[in-house]
Structures are given as structure tokens and as C-alpha cells.
Design an enzyme around this catalytic site. Structure first.
Site, PDB file in Angstrom:
ATOM      1  N   ILE A  12       0.845  -1.202   0.000  1.00 55.17           N
ATOM      2  CA  ILE A  12       0.000   0.000   0.000  1.00 55.17           C
ATOM      3  C   ILE A  12       0.880   1.252   0.000  1.00 55.17           C
ATOM      4  O   ILE A  12       0.598   2.239  -0.690  1.00 55.17           O
ATOM      5  CB  ILE A  12      -0.983  -0.018   1.197  1.00 55.17           C
ATOM      6  CG1 ILE A  12      -1.787  -1.331   1.184  1.00 55.17           C
ATOM      7  CG2 ILE A  12      -1.935   1.178   1.124  1.00 55.17           C
ATOM      8  CD1 ILE A  12      -2.704  -1.534   2.382  1.00 55.17           C
ATOM      9  N   ASN A  32      12.913  -0.360   6.061  1.00 55.63           N
ATOM     10  CA  ASN A  32      14.097  -1.196   6.325  1.00 55.63           C
ATOM     11  C   ASN A  32      14.176  -2.383   5.381  1.00 55.63           C
ATOM     12  O   ASN A  32      15.072  -3.222   5.492  1.00 55.63           O
ATOM     13  CB  ASN A  32      14.144  -1.652   7.789  1.00 55.63           C
ATOM     14  CG  ASN A  32      12.981  -2.550   8.155  1.00 55.63           C
ATOM     15  OD1 ASN A  32      12.188  -2.952   7.293  1.00 55.63           O
ATOM     16  ND2 ASN A  32      12.866  -2.877   9.436  1.00 55.63           N
ATOM     17  N   TYR A 140      -2.634  -8.457  16.443  1.00 51.49           N
ATOM     18  CA  TYR A 140      -2.492  -7.492  15.343  1.00 51.49           C
ATOM     19  C   TYR A 140      -3.474  -6.333  15.526  1.00 51.49           C
ATOM     20  O   TYR A 140      -3.089  -5.157  15.509  1.00 51.49           O
ATOM     21  CB  TYR A 140      -2.725  -8.197  14.003  1.00 51.49           C
ATOM     22  CG  TYR A 140      -2.831  -7.242  12.841  1.00 51.49           C
ATOM     23  CD1 TYR A 140      -1.774  -6.392  12.516  1.00 51.49           C
ATOM     24  CD2 TYR A 140      -3.988  -7.176  12.066  1.00 51.49           C
ATOM     25  CE1 TYR A 140      -1.877  -5.497  11.464  1.00 51.49           C
ATOM     26  CE2 TYR A 140      -4.092  -6.291  11.006  1.00 51.49           C
ATOM     27  CZ  TYR A 140      -3.035  -5.457  10.714  1.00 51.49           C
ATOM     28  OH  TYR A 140      -3.144  -4.569   9.663  1.00 51.49           O
ATOM     29  N   ASN A 169     -10.529  -4.680   3.173  1.00 51.25           N
ATOM     30  CA  ASN A 169      -9.635  -5.602   2.451  1.00 51.25           C
ATOM     31  C   ASN A 169      -8.963  -4.902   1.275  1.00 51.25           C
ATOM     32  O   ASN A 169      -9.529  -4.833   0.178  1.00 51.25           O
ATOM     33  CB  ASN A 169     -10.409  -6.832   1.983  1.00 51.25           C
ATOM     34  CG  ASN A 169     -10.760  -7.740   3.142  1.00 51.25           C
ATOM     35  OD1 ASN A 169     -11.525  -7.361   4.025  1.00 51.25           O
ATOM     36  ND2 ASN A 169     -10.173  -8.913   3.176  1.00 51.25           N
ATOM     37  N   HIS A 188      -3.465 -13.588   1.568  1.00 52.62           N
ATOM     38  CA  HIS A 188      -4.710 -12.945   1.136  1.00 52.62           C
ATOM     39  C   HIS A 188      -5.332 -13.644  -0.065  1.00 52.62           C
ATOM     40  O   HIS A 188      -4.631 -14.147  -0.941  1.00 52.62           O
ATOM     41  CB  HIS A 188      -4.447 -11.470   0.804  1.00 52.62           C
ATOM     42  CG  HIS A 188      -4.013 -10.679   1.994  1.00 52.62           C
ATOM     43  ND1 HIS A 188      -2.721 -10.258   2.176  1.00 52.62           N
ATOM     44  CD2 HIS A 188      -4.685 -10.286   3.086  1.00 52.62           C
ATOM     45  CE1 HIS A 188      -2.624  -9.620   3.324  1.00 52.62           C
ATOM     46  NE2 HIS A 188      -3.807  -9.626   3.905  1.00 52.62           N
TER      47      HIS A 188
END
Ligand code: UFG
Length: 324
Positions: A12, A32, A140, A169, A188
Site C-alpha cells: 500500500i 528497512n 495485530y 480488504n 490474502h
């Protein structure tokens, strides 16, 4: 504006960088590369560092005269978070706190945060708006909610101008095919189906067909990654004018079943994919659909790519020849 995109080498985040550059902003990526891709950094310089590398982060904030930070860097697998919660609190909460502290130290007060539908936990109703209770059912979701609480406190105490955007989603890819979704492992639905269709030996099953939905499979609110990027631009404008902390749910307000997604994929690819049914996956609610009425009304956000065929079609354009 000069915008630092933390996690800009990820799925994203990279779409956000493209959108920011198109809108005339200057982009600097902080990543990173632990899960992001060097090849996805195409719209600005890369500062390769972790959020906790405070000296490097502060130097980048000052050197590039950053006006606002968008934060996509996170661990984001629900199952993994159940097995290794410390990792999620470390990567998602503590690292974010370091980033926020660095911003405060150098006087940057605009922050757009990637949150998730997982902050809500078990849905109490079919259409989830911002008034829905937040009782996450996995680490999460807890880690993302913890950051939302921090942002709320920071807005009050330090005048931070912040927004949390809860994605439902995220799916699809930019239609040019130059960036797309590439996770390892991939969990996913849409990328799993498409990677298998493209010839990878990925095992895909429909997780459960005995839910109380129109065809027995789970319903999710798939939202195009480019529409998500648009929402961030609106959010950036909004917090610049409206100090405080603001939460918005981002989805299309309509869901598709797993079988409907599969049918869309088969229609686009032009052949049956023969995906078998399997048992339910633990922790999957039957229906998760956003009310994004607030984002539409307050931010003026209007998703342009809500049709599942476009979402899957754009993803398929990427998965046939992924660059990374
Ligand atoms: N599914 C399958 N087979 C698969 C993979 C998924 O049938 O191989 C189904 C799932 O059961 C679910 C739907 O496809 O019904 C979508 O599953 P995803 O794994 O693609 O996405 P989730 O809905 O599980 O996850 C999303 C976000 C998470 C967020 C969560 C909130 O990706 O970040 O919603 O509940 F935490």
C-alpha cells in the site's frame, strides 16, 4: 508538501508514493526492506532504516524538510500475531512510538496512520461504522488499536494532527502494472488465487461454505489500493485544516463473497480455476463490510474502482508479470 512515507516499499505504501508524486508532492521513503521491495521505490529517495533508528529518522525528517508523515510500516498477519504477539507490539506499537517521538523532537505535527478493520473484533452488525465498538480479537488488531489510543492522547497533549484510516480488504494494483502486491508468505485471497492461476504452486481453498451468507462463503469489503491512496491524500488535506485525531473506515460499503471473487477471477482469466472447498479458517467472521459514509462526507472521498472485476483485473495485470 514534503511527505515521508514509512513503509513506502510495501504494497500500500508504494501505491501511496506514486499517488503523492502524481499530486505534486515530494516523497521520501523510510523502509528497512524487511518485507518491502527496493524495486517498489520509484517515486522518491529511499532512506533504508528502521523506525527505531532514531538518529537516522530525525536526520531524514530535518534534511528533507518533511511536512507530514504517512505510516504504513507494520507487521500485518493476524495468524502470525497470535503466535508471536511480542513481535507485533514491538514492530507496530514501540516502533511507531519511536517515529512519533522523532517527529515531535523535530517539530512535525501531521501524521496519517494505516489502521485496520481488525480493531473492531467480532462485528456486531453488518455495516461497520466508526461508532462500532473496538474490541480486537488478536494481537495485530490490538497493536493497531494501541497506536490509535496513542494518537488520540498525542493530539490532546502535543497538538498532533493525526488520522487513522481503517482499511477493510485492500486489494488490486495500479493499472500501469509497475507496482503490485508481493507478500511472502501470501495469505490474502485475491493474490493467492491469481498467483496460482499464473502457475505458482500455491494451495488455495475456499475457507468454509457454511456461513450464513448468500452462498455460504465469507463476505469482505474489497477496496482498491489506488482508492485507498486517494483517501490518504484527502486525509492529509483534512488534518492540515482540522487539528485533532480523526478516525475513518475505508471500504466500499458493499461486500463480495469468496465465491464471487473467485467467479470474477475466472471470468478475467478466462478459465475455471477449480479451487476446492476447505474447512473454515479460525477467527474469520462471516461478514466484514465498512460504512465509509464518514470518509465520503467529511473527507470528500469517493472510491472510483469499487467493482470487483476492476480490482481483480488490475491485480491480474500485475501477477502475470510481477517485477518483484
Ligand atoms: N480466504 C479463503 N481462502 C484463502 C484465503 C482467504 O477462502 O486461501 C477467505 C477468507 O476466509 C476471508 C476472505 O477470503 O473470508 C478474505 O481473506 P483475506 O485473508 O484476504 O483477508 P482477511 O479478511 O482475513 O483480512 C483482512 C485484512 C487484515 C485484517 C482483517 C480484519 O487483510 O489485515 O481483514 O479482520 F486484519
Amino acid at each position: 508538501m514534503n511527505v515521508l512515507v514509512a513503509g513506502g516499499a510495501g504494497y500500500i505504501g508504494s501505491h501511496m508514493c506514486k499517488r503523492l508524486a502524481e499530486a505534486g508532492h515530494r516523497v521520501v521513503v523510510l523502509d528497512n526492506l524487511s518485507t518491502g521491495h527496493r524495486a517498489a521505490v520509484q517515486w522518491g529517495e529511499l532512506v533504508q532504516a528502521s523506525l527505531g533508528d532514531t538518529a537516522v529518522v530525525k536526520d531524514a525528517l530535518k534534511r528533507y524538510q518533511i511536512d507530514a508523515v504517512m505510516h504504513f510500516a507494520a507487521s500485518s498477519l493476524v495468524g502470525e500475531s497470535m503466535k508471536d504477539p511480542y513481535r507485533y507490539y514491538e514492530n507496530n506499537v514501540i516502533a511507531t512510538l519511536h517515529l512519533l517521538q522523532a517527529m515531535k523532537d523535530v517539530g512535525i505535527d501531521r501524521f496519517v496512520f494505516s489502521s485496520t478493520a481488525a480493531v473492531f473484533g467480532e462485528p456486531e452488525r453488518d455495516l461497520i461504522d466508526e461508532a462500532h465498538s473496538c474490541t480486537p480479537i488478536n494481537p495485530y488488531g490490538n497493536s493497531k488499536l494501541a497506536v490509535e489510543l496513542i494518537l488520540d492522547d498525542a493530539a490532546r497533549a502535543y497538538g498532533l494532527k493525526a488520522t487513522a484510516l481503517r482499511y477493510f480488504n485492500a486489494a488490486g494494483a495500479c493499472s500501469s502494472g509497475v507496482i503490485g502486491e508481493s507478500h511472502s508468505p501470501e495469505t490474502h485471497l485475491i493474490p493467492k488465487i491469481l498467483r496460482r492461476a499464473a502457475g505458482e504452486s500455491i494451495e488455495v481453498r475456499v475457507f468454509g461454505n457454511d456461513y450464513k451468507t448468500r452462498d455460504g462463503t465469507c463476505i469482505r469489503d474489497y477496496v482498491h489500493v489506488c482508492d485507498l491512496a486517494d483517501a490518504h491524500l484527502h486525509a492529509l488535506d483534512y488534518i492540515s485544516a482540522q487539528p485533532g485525531f480523526h478516525r475513518f473506515n475505508l471500504g466500499n460499503g458493499a461486500g463480495y463473497t469468496v465465491l464471487e471473487v473467485l467467479n470474477a477471477a475466472e471470468a478475467i482469466i478466462g478459465r475455471p480455476l477449480a479451487i476446492p472447498y476447505g474447512p473454515r479458517r479460525a477467527g474469520d467472521p462471516a461478514i466484514l463490510v465498512a460504512s465509509s459514509e464518514k470518509a465520503r462526507r467529511v473527507l470528500g472521498w469517493k472510491p472510483q474502482r469499487a467493482d470487483i472485476r476492476q480490482i481483480v483485473g488490475d491485480a491480474w495485470a500485475w501477477h502475470q508479470a510481477p517485477a518483484y
